[in-house]
Structure formats: C-alpha cells, structure tokens
Design a protein around this motif. Structure first.
Motif, short mmCIF file in Angstrom:
data_model
loop_
_atom_site.label_atom_id
_atom_site.label_comp_id
_atom_site.label_asym_id
_atom_site.label_seq_id
_atom_site.Cartn_x
_atom_site.Cartn_y
_atom_site.Cartn_z
N PHE A 65 0.86 -1.18 0.00
CA PHE A 65 0.00 0.00 0.00
C PHE A 65 0.89 1.23 0.00
O PHE A 65 1.34 1.71 1.02
CB PHE A 65 -0.89 -0.06 1.24
CG PHE A 65 -2.00 0.93 1.24
CD1 PHE A 65 -3.19 0.66 0.61
CD2 PHE A 65 -1.86 2.15 1.87
CE1 PHE A 65 -4.22 1.57 0.61
CE2 PHE A 65 -2.88 3.07 1.88
CZ PHE A 65 -4.07 2.77 1.25
N VAL A 66 1.22 1.71 -1.19
CA VAL A 66 2.16 2.82 -1.29
C VAL A 66 1.37 4.12 -1.24
O VAL A 66 0.69 4.49 -2.18
CB VAL A 66 2.97 2.74 -2.60
CG1 VAL A 66 3.96 3.89 -2.66
CG2 VAL A 66 3.68 1.41 -2.69
N ASP A 67 1.45 4.75 -0.12
CA ASP A 67 0.70 5.97 0.11
C ASP A 67 1.62 6.85 0.93
O ASP A 67 2.17 6.42 1.95
CB ASP A 67 -0.58 5.59 0.88
CG ASP A 67 -1.40 6.79 1.30
OD1 ASP A 67 -2.57 6.83 0.93
OD2 ASP A 67 -0.89 7.66 2.01
N GLN A 68 1.77 8.07 0.48
CA GLN A 68 2.73 8.97 1.13
C GLN A 68 2.43 9.15 2.62
O GLN A 68 3.31 9.18 3.46
CB GLN A 68 2.66 10.32 0.44
CG GLN A 68 3.77 11.27 0.78
CD GLN A 68 5.07 10.88 0.11
OE1 GLN A 68 5.06 10.29 -0.96
NE2 GLN A 68 6.17 11.19 0.74
N ARG A 69 1.12 9.23 2.91
CA ARG A 69 0.73 9.45 4.31
C ARG A 69 1.08 8.23 5.17
O ARG A 69 1.60 8.36 6.27
CB ARG A 69 -0.79 9.73 4.37
CG ARG A 69 -1.28 10.04 5.77
CD ARG A 69 -2.69 10.56 5.76
NE ARG A 69 -3.65 9.67 5.16
CZ ARG A 69 -4.87 9.45 5.64
NH1 ARG A 69 -5.27 10.04 6.74
NH2 ARG A 69 -5.72 8.65 5.02
N ILE A 70 0.82 7.05 4.63
CA ILE A 70 1.13 5.83 5.39
C ILE A 70 2.64 5.67 5.52
O ILE A 70 3.15 5.28 6.58
CB ILE A 70 0.50 4.59 4.69
CG1 ILE A 70 -1.00 4.77 4.48
CG2 ILE A 70 0.80 3.32 5.47
CD1 ILE A 70 -1.81 5.07 5.71
N SER A 71 3.38 6.02 4.46
CA SER A 71 4.85 5.94 4.53
C SER A 71 5.36 6.89 5.60
O SER A 71 6.30 6.57 6.34
CB SER A 71 5.49 6.34 3.20
OG SER A 71 5.01 5.51 2.20
N PHE A 72 4.75 8.07 5.69
CA PHE A 72 5.16 9.03 6.72
C PHE A 72 4.92 8.44 8.10
O PHE A 72 5.79 8.49 8.98
CB PHE A 72 4.39 10.34 6.56
CG PHE A 72 4.70 11.34 7.64
CD1 PHE A 72 5.79 12.19 7.54
CD2 PHE A 72 3.91 11.42 8.79
CE1 PHE A 72 6.09 13.09 8.57
CE2 PHE A 72 4.19 12.32 9.80
CZ PHE A 72 5.29 13.16 9.69
N MET A 73 3.75 7.87 8.30
CA MET A 73 3.43 7.28 9.62
C MET A 73 4.44 6.20 9.97
O MET A 73 4.92 6.11 11.10
CB MET A 73 2.03 6.63 9.58
CG MET A 73 0.89 7.60 9.56
SD MET A 73 -0.65 6.66 9.45
CE MET A 73 -1.81 8.00 9.19
N ASP A 98 -9.16 2.54 7.86
CA ASP A 98 -8.14 2.29 6.84
C ASP A 98 -6.82 2.98 7.09
O ASP A 98 -5.79 2.57 6.53
CB ASP A 98 -8.69 2.62 5.45
CG ASP A 98 -9.75 1.61 5.05
OD1 ASP A 98 -9.57 0.42 5.38
OD2 ASP A 98 -10.77 1.99 4.45
N SER A 99 -6.80 4.04 7.90
CA SER A 99 -5.50 4.57 8.32
C SER A 99 -5.18 4.07 9.73
O SER A 99 -4.02 3.82 10.06
CB SER A 99 -5.46 6.10 8.26
OG SER A 99 -6.61 6.68 8.80
N ILE A 247 4.00 16.90 4.35
CA ILE A 247 4.61 15.56 4.27
C ILE A 247 4.75 15.06 2.83
O ILE A 247 5.19 13.94 2.59
CB ILE A 247 3.85 14.52 5.11
CG1 ILE A 247 2.45 14.25 4.54
CG2 ILE A 247 3.76 14.97 6.57
CD1 ILE A 247 1.83 12.98 5.08
N GLY A 248 4.32 15.88 1.88
CA GLY A 248 4.60 15.53 0.48
C GLY A 248 3.49 14.81 -0.24
O GLY A 248 3.67 14.39 -1.38
N ASP A 249 2.33 14.64 0.42
CA ASP A 249 1.23 13.98 -0.28
C ASP A 249 0.28 15.00 -0.92
O ASP A 249 -0.76 14.65 -1.47
CB ASP A 249 0.44 13.05 0.66
CG ASP A 249 -0.24 13.80 1.80
OD1 ASP A 249 0.04 15.01 1.98
OD2 ASP A 249 -1.05 13.19 2.51
N GLY A 250 0.64 16.28 -0.79
CA GLY A 250 -0.19 17.34 -1.36
C GLY A 250 -1.45 17.59 -0.57
O GLY A 250 -2.33 18.33 -1.01
N CYS A 251 -1.55 16.99 0.60
CA CYS A 251 -2.80 17.05 1.35
C CYS A 251 -2.58 17.28 2.85
O CYS A 251 -3.33 18.01 3.48
CB CYS A 251 -3.53 15.71 1.13
SG CYS A 251 -5.12 15.59 1.90
#
Ligand SMILES: C[S@@+](CC[C@H](N)C(=O)[O-])C[C@H]1O[C@@H](n2cnc3c(N)ncnc32)[C@H](O)[C@@H]1O
Length: 258
Positions: A65-73, A98-99, A247-251
C-alpha cells in the motif's frame, strides 16, 4: 476496456482468469463494498478461497500500500520507537479504520485511542461548515451527513493487528475523550471539519511529548478548507506559531511539538 491494455498490462474478462495459471488473485480496490463483490464473483468462478486476497486487509500485503501518508506514519513511528520516545497514539476520524490499522501496526507497543462517532459527521459541526459558504464543500458528497455513516466499531476492530492495544472512544469528539489524561507521541487528526479539527488541536497539543507529531489530513484541501482555518485560529488563540512540515502527499501537514 476488456481486450485493451493499461500501462502495458492486458485487461481481461474475469472469466479469462480461469485460462491462466496463477498463485493468488489480488484484489486491489480500496472500497470494501467492491472488494466483497469481486470476492463473491471469484468464488462463483470456483477460484479457491485461499487464493483470493484483499491486499488492503491482508497483513502479508500491507506494505504494498504505497501511500505517502502511510509511509510518513511508518517512518515517524520507526524514528519514535528507535529513540524510545514515550507517549501513546490516537486517531480522531477513523471512519472504516483504513489509516487506523496502519497506526496500530506501526506502534505495536502503544495504546491506540480511536475516536469517532462511527455514525458520520455531527449535525451541528456540519451545519457550521455549510454556513461558511464554501461552494466546493457544499457541492461535494461530503456535505451529506450520511456520507461517513457506513461503518462500525466491530468492522474497524476486525482490521486491527493488535486489537488489545486499541481503546475505542465512540461518540462526539471532544466529549468522548474528556477522561483521557495520557501523553501522546503521534496523533492523526482526520475529521475534515473546522470545529472538530480546532477541538482536536485544543485537546492534544498540550498532551504531546517533545518531538511528538500531530498529523493533519486535508490541510491543503480546497474542499475541507476548515482544516487550515482551524490551525490559524488555534495559533491566534494561543499566540503561538507551531512548527509545520508538509509531508509531500499534497494534502497533509505535520505539526511538531517543540
Ligand atoms: C475522513 S473520515 C476519516 C478517514 C480515516 N482517517 C481514513 O483515512 O480512512 C472523517 C471521520 O471523522 C468523523 N468525525 C468528524 N467529526 C467528528 C466529531 N466531532 N466527533 C467524532 N467523529 C467525528 C466522521 O464520523 C468520519 O468517520
């Protein structure tokens, strides 16, 4: 699109899977309703149950699950854990978990508070948001109170790898957490609207340990403009300027306690 190609991969009819040799059938859609439909259809095609995998639920595949927010966590958790920084963790705005399931996974030794009505937005919070005349929000699907209603505690708990670490705080935030006195090293605030996000900052900032992080989803959103306004208001109320880093996810924006 059957018969065509996407990113060079052939797109085939579900029935054509039976003509192929395969080890697993990976279902890679994030809507749990669609997952169920696809799973049911695969079983009707007599594909063995153990070969059908929901990538977002099956722990073996979670890292896909490649997601910038999850990678940050994940990265933040590894850093916090490696430095033995104290504190529990929380998520406000859980919806279908899901998070939250990733926070639970990456902070296995910490108590995880999960706060949500589990029935969608509060009526009063929503009315306030609508009164702000943000057309993007008012015309979006999120302006409907029932949008986040399709969830439940049991459903969310079924996704947790360490359920024994989870404390459910069901109800209106912040009323639901008034008894919580813990210190926190990581909090994911994802309640979309101005009022609960402002209350989230008021409740958690003083409870964060040094170097602790409050992750704010939707800070850069054009739909949920209340999130950024909540940060501005909170800083104004307190007369402070919190350290922020996108964090780089634009959100999302990470707030770091110093
Ligand atoms: C965007 S969803 C959360 C999504 C989730 N973090 C994820 O990434 O899958 C927002 C959630 O905030 C919850 N929420 C919003 N305001 C709330 C409040 N005042 N008290 C409790 N829950 C609230 C809603 O019920 C909804 O489930």
């Amino acid at each position: 699109m059957w018969g065509q190609r996407l990113l060079s991969f052939p797109i085939i009819r579900p029935e054509q899977i039976l003509e192929k040799e395969f080890d697993v059938l990976m279902i890679v859609v994030s809507s749990s309703c669609s997952v169920k439909q696809i799973k049911d259809y695969a079983l009707r095609l007599n594909i063995p149950k153990e070969k059908v995998i929901d990538v977002f639920l099956d722990v073996r595949f979670m890292d896909l699950f490649v997601d910038q927010r999850i990678s940050f966590m994940k990265g933040y958790a590894e850093w916090i854990n490696s430095r033995n920084i104290e504190g529990n963790v929380a998520e406000c705005g859980v919806f279908r978990g899901d998070s939250a399931k990733f926070i639970n996974r990456y902070f296995p030794n910490r108590k995880l508070y999960l706060c949500d009505t589990f029935e969608g937005f509060d009526y009063g919070d929503l009315q306030y948001e609508k009164g702000e005349n943000n057309q993007s929000f008012n015309q979006s699907k999120f302006a409907d109170q029932s949008f986040f209603a399709e969830t439940g505690v049991d459903f969310v708990m079924s996704k947790m790898i360490y359920p024994e670490k989870v404390v459910i705080k069901k109800g209106y935030f912040p009323d639901s957490v008034l008894d919580v006195k813990d210190r926190f090293c990581f909090v994911n605030l994802d309640m979309d609207l101005y009022i609960p996000m402002l209350n989230g900052l008021r409740f958690f900032l003083d409870k964060m340990v040094y170097n602790g992080c409050i992750l704010l989803h939707d800070y850069f959103s054009d739909v949920f403009t209340g999130v950024r306004q909540a940060v501005d208001m909170f800083e104004q109320e307190r007369g402070i300027n919190i350290i922020k880093t996108p964090i780089g996810d634009g959100c999302s924006m990470a707030l770091i306690r110093n």
